[in-house]
Design an enzyme around this catalytic site. Structure first.
Site, mmCIF file in Angstrom:
data_model
loop_
_atom_site.group_PDB
_atom_site.id
_atom_site.type_symbol
_atom_site.label_atom_id
_atom_site.label_comp_id
_atom_site.label_asym_id
_atom_site.label_seq_id
_atom_site.Cartn_x
_atom_site.Cartn_y
_atom_site.Cartn_z
ATOM 1 N N SER A 41 0.828 -1.208 0.000
ATOM 2 C CA SER A 41 0.000 0.000 0.000
ATOM 3 C C SER A 41 0.866 1.263 0.000
ATOM 4 O O SER A 41 1.686 1.468 -0.883
ATOM 5 C CB SER A 41 -0.946 -0.060 1.210
ATOM 6 O OG SER A 41 -1.954 0.908 1.125
ATOM 7 N N ASP A 164 -6.069 -4.038 -1.608
ATOM 8 C CA ASP A 164 -4.924 -3.631 -0.790
ATOM 9 C C ASP A 164 -4.195 -4.855 -0.213
ATOM 10 O O ASP A 164 -4.816 -5.767 0.326
ATOM 11 C CB ASP A 164 -5.455 -2.757 0.363
ATOM 12 C CG ASP A 164 -4.365 -2.056 1.150
ATOM 13 O OD1 ASP A 164 -3.471 -2.755 1.671
ATOM 14 O OD2 ASP A 164 -4.407 -0.821 1.270
#
Length: 292
Positions: A41, A164
């Site tokens: 991320s 994610d």
């Protein structure tokens, strides 16, 4: 100095990534590089700029532009684009406003891996830099790694949808170890002693993720996976196998933070705390390099 056989592992954490930005800027100023980097991320985005050797870019992305009208907001969420405006973050910013140095990044010999989560299986997938053929590939993978369920849509890569990476492997130190790095440098975005509490998904979350049952399962058990990783890191730290940079001063920044002053302070905190321990860090690096 390019550090060999030592992995650099970069945690995510949304806007708390401003801390990581400061840490990596300090490393750039001390000419410390790594042959292997893996990120999740915000950590992956920080890592890409680190490899591209763009000292100011992380600060500009995580601090300077956060209040730009195109950056984020619930108007994008209501428009079913997600809370963060991904078109702005992964197209307009890198290609126009704060140009990303694609050539330096792609030509770098650094092994760079980006963790994403397979929306169907819930398992982590690690895309490697050598798989990136174009600037679009780079931005698409970084976007996928940053697409947190509920507030972001999954991203299509070669016909599969990804979320994610933090949903499946928040701190991929085990992956780095399995890739051959006995020793690792970690940049975390929570204070020492932090442990994650169980997250309540809520009715809206269950509705939005109804087509992704394994993602729902991951969210329900994420606190257990995350805390297990932290316990493992504590053990590795005691054994001298990892050097951990984490906020020393209490962190006051949220994942969706938009206060530029708070973010600038966190960036400076990351920089200053790294510089304050740079001698100890460099001695640790020299020691583990000698072992090899």
């Amino acid at each position: 100095m390019t550090v060999q056989n030592v992995g650099l592992v970069l945690e995510g954490g949304g806007m708390r990534g401003a801390y990581t930005s400061g840490v990596l800027t300090a490393m750039m100023d001390k000419n410390i590089k790594f042959s292997y980097i893996i990120g999740v991320s915000a950590g992956a985005n920080n890592g890409a700029n680190f490899i591209a050797e763009q000292r100011e870019r992380n600060r500009k992305v995580f601090v300077d532009y956060v209040n730009h009208k195109g950056y984020s907001g619930f108007k994008y969420f209501l428009g079913r684009k997600g809370y963060f405006n991904m078109d702005f973050l992964f197209d307009k910013l890198p290609n126009e406003l704060v140009p990303f140095d694609y050539d330096t990044f792609l030509n770098s010999p650094v092994i760079f891996k980006v963790c994403v989560t397979d929306s169907k299986t819930g398992k982590p997938v690690y895309f490697e830099k050598k798989q990136f053929r174009s600037k679009d590939d780079i931005n698409t993978v970084l976007q996928a790694s940053s697409s947190l369920p509920i507030i972001s849509n999954p991203v299509n890569i070669n016909g599969k949808l990804y979320f994610d990476g933090g949903i499946s492997d928040s701190i991929p130190v085990e992956k780095s170890i399995n890739d051959g790095n006995k020793y690792n440098v970690l940049v975390l975005t929570r204070n020492k002693g932090y442990r994650k509490k169980e997250e309540k998904l809520g009715t809206l979350g269950k509705i939005l993720l109804k087509n992704y049952p394994e993602i729902i399962n991951n969210i329900k058990k994420r606190h257990k996976m995350y805390n297990k990783a932290l316990n493992k890191i504590d053990e590795l730290e005691r054994n001298g196998q990892v050097y951990v940079f984490r906020p020393i001063e209490k962190i006051e920044v949220s994942r969706l933070e938009k206060d530029v002053n708070k973010l600038q302070k966190l960036y400076e905190q990351g920089y200053e705390e790294t510089i304050s321990q740079i001698d100890t860090f460099e001695k640790w690096l020299e020691h583990v390099q000698d072992i090899h």
